[in-house]
Write a protein that holds these residues in place. Structure first.
Motif, mmCIF file in Angstrom:
data_model
loop_
_atom_site.group_PDB
_atom_site.id
_atom_site.type_symbol
_atom_site.label_atom_id
_atom_site.label_comp_id
_atom_site.label_asym_id
_atom_site.label_seq_id
_atom_site.Cartn_x
_atom_site.Cartn_y
_atom_site.Cartn_z
ATOM 1 N N ILE A 114 33.673 12.063 31.047
ATOM 2 C CA ILE A 114 33.761 12.815 32.300
ATOM 3 C C ILE A 114 34.977 12.395 33.102
ATOM 4 C CG2 ILE A 114 32.634 13.133 34.542
ATOM 5 C CD1 ILE A 114 29.942 13.021 33.036
ATOM 6 N N THR A 119 33.833 16.819 34.556
ATOM 7 C CA THR A 119 32.412 17.105 34.337
ATOM 8 C C THR A 119 32.208 18.491 33.737
ATOM 9 O OG1 THR A 119 31.889 15.721 36.242
ATOM 10 C CG2 THR A 119 30.153 17.163 35.444
ATOM 11 N N THR A 122 33.154 18.646 30.037
ATOM 12 C CA THR A 122 32.160 17.945 29.226
ATOM 13 C C THR A 122 30.896 18.774 29.090
ATOM 14 O OG1 THR A 122 33.027 15.839 30.048
ATOM 15 C CG2 THR A 122 30.862 15.799 28.988
ATOM 16 N N ARG A 123 30.447 19.330 30.191
ATOM 17 C CA ARG A 123 29.236 20.158 30.188
ATOM 18 C C ARG A 123 29.433 21.392 29.300
ATOM 19 N NH1 ARG A 123 25.112 20.855 34.341
ATOM 20 N NH2 ARG A 123 24.200 22.939 34.255
#
Length: 461
Positions: A114, A119, A122-123
């Motif tokens: 992250i 974030t 990555t998500r």
């Protein structure tokens, strides 16, 4: 003994937390739950026990009928089960598909990922790779690619704000929406509605990877690479008519961007929230984009003709770009092309969108000819048109023949696959009629293309 082992007590969890063995209002409201999300490793240890214990101890239980109907499970008769559906998520493994362990030293620290990629990236990586029945081989290169996707979204947002501030500074989503009959506007509306339908269907079936990838393809490809490029000329137009066209383009751009943010929000919540707030100048109608209505498809805006016509223009532009690349034409150099259209309808389509083709393909002029130019290199041939670049540069005949042989091989392979399907009586009997018809039409197009390639090869002898 007053202590239960871990798995036994876990099996009792769905109803003991709601007041069992007493009959409580919480049980009527919350039991059974709609969905259990779990990994396949504990199906026997936990999930199976919850089902067995629930069916036994909650036998005869009845959920509140109003809530049950509202949840979409009104037709189910057994309310003793602990949950209606089970979604088995993938395990995240390393890039070599090995299970992570401290002993092997292949543990990936999510906080480090992250920190490096963000974030949202990555998500999105986890969502895009979450195909049912397949574990996720976590790849940093994929995550880096989705970081580039986040940058693409930022750049598109900056482009939109820059042009809206210049053309209509006080514009907000939904204000003064003006229907447009221009091909690119009709096409992008149709594409968005079709993608919205596909995303909603994928989410309803818990196929999160399909939903994520469809949004990715639409936003990066259709919206950024094509629609934004197509309207740049309108946004910079002069005169009263030009300013009105620029205003319409801005409205369509903002409305589509706002709707796309809502579509993308579940998989990239942070960047979508920040841009959505900025669209409303930090004074949105709702506190968060998460509270805004999720886009639902309006099939009345589906326009197959517009999508087909745009596909023809895209095919032409891409073929000219490929020819320019093979000839190593300088990016700033405008070149004339010759075009042979297979029908009058396609000829008119090219004439009506000539400016867009010139701008996006780096073309100086388009000469529509009455005879095929497929045999005159450098050229490309499709089922709908032949296009030839008029450029004084010596052609490498050997390289052109090699390229044509590869193109012929691909076309013959696709044609053979189609014939294999059409000769399969079981497939023809069970497949939808439109699918079979599409394969037949594609086979006819490939036959024409194969003949054209062979003829071109003969000319290069």
């Amino acid at each position: 003994m007053d202590v239960l082992d871990t798995w036994f007590s876990s099996g009792l969890l769905p109803f003991t937390t709601l007041g069992w063995p007493e009959k409580t209002r919480d049980q009527e409201v919350f039991y059974p739950t709609t969905l259990l999300i779990t990994a396949y490793e504990i199906l026997f240890f936990w999930v199976a026990r919850m089902i067995m214990f629930g069916c036994h101890f909650m036998q005869g239980h009845r959920q509140d009928p109003v809530l049950k109907q509202a949840s979409g499970w009104g037709e189910k008769k057994d309310d003793g089960v602990p949950f209606r559906q089970v979604y088995i998520h993938a395990l995240v493994r390393d890039a070599d598909r090995q299970k992570m362990s401290k002993t092997k030293g292949n543990v990936i620290d999510p906080l480090d990922i992250i920190q490096r990629f963000g974030t949202d990236a990555t998500r999105f990586t986890l969502a895009a790779m979450a195909a049912p029945g397949t574990d996720i081989a976590f790849s940093e290169s994929r995550t880096d690619g989705y970081r580039a996707f986040a940058n693409k979204i930022w750049n598109a947002a900056r482009f939109m704000f820059m042009n809206v501030d210049r053309v209509e500074p006080d514009l907000r989503p939904g204000q003064g929406a003006t229907p447009s009959d221009l091909l690119e506007d009709v096409w992008i509306r149709s594409r968005f509605q079709r993608v919205t339908k596909e995303v909603n269907e994928a989410l309803a079936a818990y196929r999160f990877h399909e939903a994520a990838n469809r949004i990715y393809d639409f936003f990066w490809g259709d919206f950024c690479d094509w629609y934004i490029e197509l309207i740049k000329g309108r946004l910079n137009a002069e005169g009263s008519a030009g300013k009105e066209s620029a205003s319409v383009a801005c409205r369509n751009l903002m409305n589509l961007f706002e709707a796309s943010l809502r579509l993308l929000h579940p998989v990239m919540p942070f960047i979508t929230e920040e841009i959505w707030q900025a669209i409303y100048d930090a004074n949105p109608p709702l506190k968060s984009v998460a509270l805004a209505a999720y886009p639902q498809a309006d099939e009345k805006q589906f326009d197959l003709k517009a999508e087909t016509n745009m596909a023809i223009l895209q095919d032409l532009i891409v073929n000219v770009r490929n020819l320019r690349a093979e000839l190593t034409v300088e990016p700033k150099t405008k070149i004339p092309i010759q075009l042979f259209a297979q029908s009058a309808e396609i000829r008119v389509l090219i004439e009506q969108n000539e400016d867009a083709v010139k701008r996006l393909a780096g073309v100086e002029s388009i000469a529509q000819v009455e005879q095929a130019v497929a045999t005159q290199p450098p050229s490309r041939s499709t089922a709908r048109f032949d296009v030839r670049v008029v450029y004084e540069k010596k052609i490498d005949v050997a390289a052109e023949r090699e390229r044509l042989h590869k193109e012929l091989e691909r076309a013959e392979k696709e044609w053979a696959n189609g014939q294999r399907q059409l000769s399969n009586e079981q497939f023809v009997a069970k497949a939808p009629a439109d699918v079979v018809e599409r394969i037949r039409k594609r086979a006819q197009e490939l036959e024409m293309l194969i003949a054209q390639i062979k003829k071109k090869l003969e000319e290069l002898e």
